[in-house]
Scaffold this active site. Structure first.
Site, PDB file in Angstrom:
ATOM      1  N   LYS A 185      29.607  81.482  34.148  1.00 36.03           N
ATOM      2  CA  LYS A 185      29.967  82.260  32.959  1.00 36.03           C
ATOM      3  C   LYS A 185      28.882  83.278  32.633  1.00 36.03           C
ATOM      4  O   LYS A 185      29.171  84.438  32.325  1.00 36.03           O
ATOM      5  CB  LYS A 185      30.156  81.327  31.765  1.00 36.03           C
ATOM      6  CG  LYS A 185      30.528  82.051  30.473  1.00 36.03           C
ATOM      7  CD  LYS A 185      30.270  81.224  29.231  1.00 36.03           C
ATOM      8  CE  LYS A 185      28.814  81.269  28.835  1.00 36.03           C
ATOM      9  NZ  LYS A 185      28.577  80.915  27.417  1.00 36.03           N
ATOM     10  N   ASN A 186      27.622  82.854  32.697  1.00 36.07           N
ATOM     11  CA  ASN A 186      26.519  83.730  32.301  1.00 36.07           C
ATOM     12  C   ASN A 186      26.268  84.859  33.295  1.00 36.07           C
ATOM     13  O   ASN A 186      25.512  85.786  33.003  1.00 36.07           O
ATOM     14  CB  ASN A 186      25.237  82.916  32.113  1.00 36.07           C
ATOM     15  CG  ASN A 186      25.303  82.030  30.882  1.00 36.07           C
ATOM     16  OD1 ASN A 186      26.108  82.269  29.974  1.00 36.07           O
ATOM     17  ND2 ASN A 186      24.478  81.007  30.837  1.00 36.07           N
ATOM     18  N   CYS A 218      26.939  81.223  19.361  1.00 33.94           N
ATOM     19  CA  CYS A 218      26.468  79.918  18.914  1.00 33.94           C
ATOM     20  C   CYS A 218      25.294  80.055  17.964  1.00 33.94           C
ATOM     21  O   CYS A 218      24.395  80.868  18.177  1.00 33.94           O
ATOM     22  CB  CYS A 218      26.027  79.069  20.115  1.00 33.94           C
ATOM     23  SG  CYS A 218      27.391  78.311  21.000  1.00 33.94           S
ATOM     24  N   ARG A 247      18.380  85.135  17.578  1.00 31.17           N
ATOM     25  CA  ARG A 247      18.350  85.794  18.876  1.00 31.17           C
ATOM     26  C   ARG A 247      18.448  87.299  18.629  1.00 31.17           C
ATOM     27  O   ARG A 247      19.474  87.925  18.883  1.00 31.17           O
ATOM     28  CB  ARG A 247      19.502  85.298  19.761  1.00 31.17           C
ATOM     29  CG  ARG A 247      19.345  83.843  20.164  1.00 31.17           C
ATOM     30  CD  ARG A 247      20.318  83.441  21.232  1.00 31.17           C
ATOM     31  NE  ARG A 247      21.655  83.240  20.695  1.00 31.17           N
ATOM     32  CZ  ARG A 247      22.700  82.897  21.438  1.00 31.17           C
ATOM     33  NH1 ARG A 247      22.565  82.728  22.733  1.00 31.17           N
ATOM     34  NH2 ARG A 247      23.884  82.721  20.891  1.00 31.17           N
ATOM     35  N   ASP A 265      19.645  75.727  28.397  1.00 30.82           N
ATOM     36  CA  ASP A 265      21.060  75.383  28.306  1.00 30.82           C
ATOM     37  C   ASP A 265      21.349  73.954  28.750  1.00 30.82           C
ATOM     38  O   ASP A 265      22.453  73.444  28.530  1.00 30.82           O
ATOM     39  CB  ASP A 265      21.908  76.355  29.123  1.00 30.82           C
ATOM     40  CG  ASP A 265      22.155  77.664  28.401  1.00 30.82           C
ATOM     41  OD1 ASP A 265      21.812  77.756  27.209  1.00 30.82           O
ATOM     42  OD2 ASP A 265      22.686  78.607  29.026  1.00 30.82           O
ATOM     43  N   ARG A 285      34.238  77.091  25.612  1.00 33.39           N
ATOM     44  CA  ARG A 285      33.596  78.394  25.812  1.00 33.39           C
ATOM     45  C   ARG A 285      32.822  78.451  27.124  1.00 33.39           C
ATOM     46  O   ARG A 285      32.624  79.523  27.697  1.00 33.39           O
ATOM     47  CB  ARG A 285      32.631  78.718  24.657  1.00 33.39           C
ATOM     48  CG  ARG A 285      33.314  79.040  23.336  1.00 33.39           C
ATOM     49  CD  ARG A 285      32.293  79.484  22.299  1.00 33.39           C
ATOM     50  NE  ARG A 285      31.395  80.474  22.867  1.00 33.39           N
ATOM     51  CZ  ARG A 285      30.059  80.344  22.908  1.00 33.39           C
ATOM     52  NH1 ARG A 285      29.479  79.292  22.399  1.00 33.39           N
ATOM     53  NH2 ARG A 285      29.314  81.288  23.441  1.00 33.39           N
TER      54      ARG A 285
END
Length: 417
Positions: free
Chosen positions: A22-23, A116, A121, A303, A395
């Site tokens: 995903k990233n 999230c 951030r 993560d 997600r």
């Protein structure tokens, strides 16, 4: 709203195939906006965040077609450079549109991104990087506008090796005049994957995977075809799931070196690790406490901090986990405590005293990775657990319950009462 219902104390066993990351997929999708035409991305997971990215790109004028795990992205009709607030608030990755829209159209206007709630951030690193190559950035009423008559190469130094800021700078600088050098760049595999795709589009970029990236700007880019790198976070989550259940699990379609920090710690904890060209096998028995600090790649990934912490709640002895990336990433602690975990948090450090077993409880998924932690805890716990707010988990994990079922887990998805 949906929930997972999990009956614990079942050892996982078998083989699981990992999706594309995903990233990596999110910035790759944004990068297709750098040119006009049809680009093809293979191995794109079907996730909530990916769908949100598609929705934003469609609003901008792109036409996107999914064929199983392949996305065909036609950017020929893209003309808009503004993203509305309601879409920006949905996820953090929407910030990836800054670089490609600025690079192609020399202007972008967007709202501060959401995502999230795992701590501040700020996107100041993104903004400073774009300013270094000629963008003028203004901020009013929560909207950020970046524009430039011309983009020119420059020297960018990051105080912190931000993955997103590194990728945004790469995308914008690909179409800037002259040479751009990014120092203290993020070294994550997803950054290297973006470099590979951009170069296939005709960019001239070297150095991704190290702390210095050099971009020689080109005048135009063309559509390209690319396969997304495997998801090391999903892979790490399943390796931890195999370990916490004292199982025997094979994780395939991965690049083992991307998980070196994880497998090293698993061995220290007491698991047996066997690695091949594209797989890792974990076989686990008794677990023992360790000390771990999250760090930028190639260190232990933030993560996976939450899933790892869940596993350490049932390890013998005391573990200490220090979170150095995000300051508010211990939301799973309260939920784990409901299951009998013994955890004390002081600032960015969690001290975990292992217990013989957790007990089933009704808990919630506070965010994506904390949700994965709750699933792992439930798999190891005595009795039945219910995990609410699984939309967070969706997600980042495609069909998590189905994959776990294939490994022997007793887990079902149900509507929340």
């Amino acid at each position: 709203m949906e929930k997972f219902v999990v009956t614990g104390e079942v050892q996982l066993g078998g083989c699981i195939r990992i999706n594309g990351a995903k990233n990596a997929a999110l910035p790759l999708m944004a990068a297709t906006l750098l040119c006009s035409g049809v680009s093809v991305l293979h191995g794109v997971p079907n996730l909530r965040d990916i769908q949100m990215m598609q929705d934003i790109m469609t609003l901008l004028g792109a036409k996107i077609q999914r064929e199983k795990t392949t996305l065909l992205i036609d950017t020929s009709s893209v003309s808009k450079v503004e993203i509305p607030e309601y879409l920006m608030r949905e996820m953090r990755a929407s910030v990836f549109f800054m670089g490609p829209l600025l690079g192609r159209f020399r202007k972008v206007r967007l709202y501060y991104p959401g995502g999230c709630a795992i701590g501040p951030r700020p996107i100041d690193l993104h903004i400073k990087a774009l300013e270094k190559i000629g963008a003028e950035v203004s901020d009013s009423y929560g909207f950020i506008t970046a524009e430039a008559k011309e983009l020119a190469g420059g020297e960018i130094y990051f105080d912190f090796p931000s993955v997103g800021a590194t990728e945004n700078a790469m995308m914008a600088a690909a179409l800037a005049g002259g040479t751009t050098i990014i120092r203290n760049a993020a070294r994550e595999p997803e950054v290297l994957d973006l470099q590979c795709f951009l170069n296939r589009m005709g960019a001239d970029i070297a150095g991704a995977g190290t702390d210095t990236i050099r971009i020689s700007g080109v005048t135009r880019l063309s559509p390209a075809e690319h396969s997304v790198v495997p998801d090391r976070i999903e892979a790490g989550t399943f390796l931890l799931a195999g370990s916490i259940t004292r199982g025997d699990l094979m994780v395939e379609n991965i690049i083992p070196e991307h998980l070196s920090a994880v497998t090293d710690k698993l061995q220290e904890i007491g698991a047996k690790i066997t690695a091949g060209a594209n797989y890792i096998r974990v076989k686990s028995g008794d677990l023992r406490g360790v000390d771990i600090k999250t760090l930028p790649y190639p260190g232990f990934p933030t993560d996976l901090q939450a899933p790892l912490l869940a596993m350490m709640t049932v390890a013998k002895g005391t573990s200490i986990i220090t979170e150095t990336i995000f300051e508010n990433r211990f939301k799973h602690v309260d939920q784990l405590s409901r299951m009998g975990a013994k955890i004390k948090v002081e600032g960015r450090t969690a001290v975990i005293r292992g217990v013989p077993k957790l007990t089933g409880a009704i808990v919630t998924a506070p965010d994506l990775r904390a949700g994965a932690a709750m699933v792992l805890a439930a798999l190891a716990a005595e009795g039945v657990s219910e995990i609410e707010n699984v939309f967070h988990i969706d997600r980042g994990y495609e069909g998590m319950e189905q994959k776990l079922q294939s490994l022997g887990a007793v887990i079902v998805r149900r509507k929340t009462d």
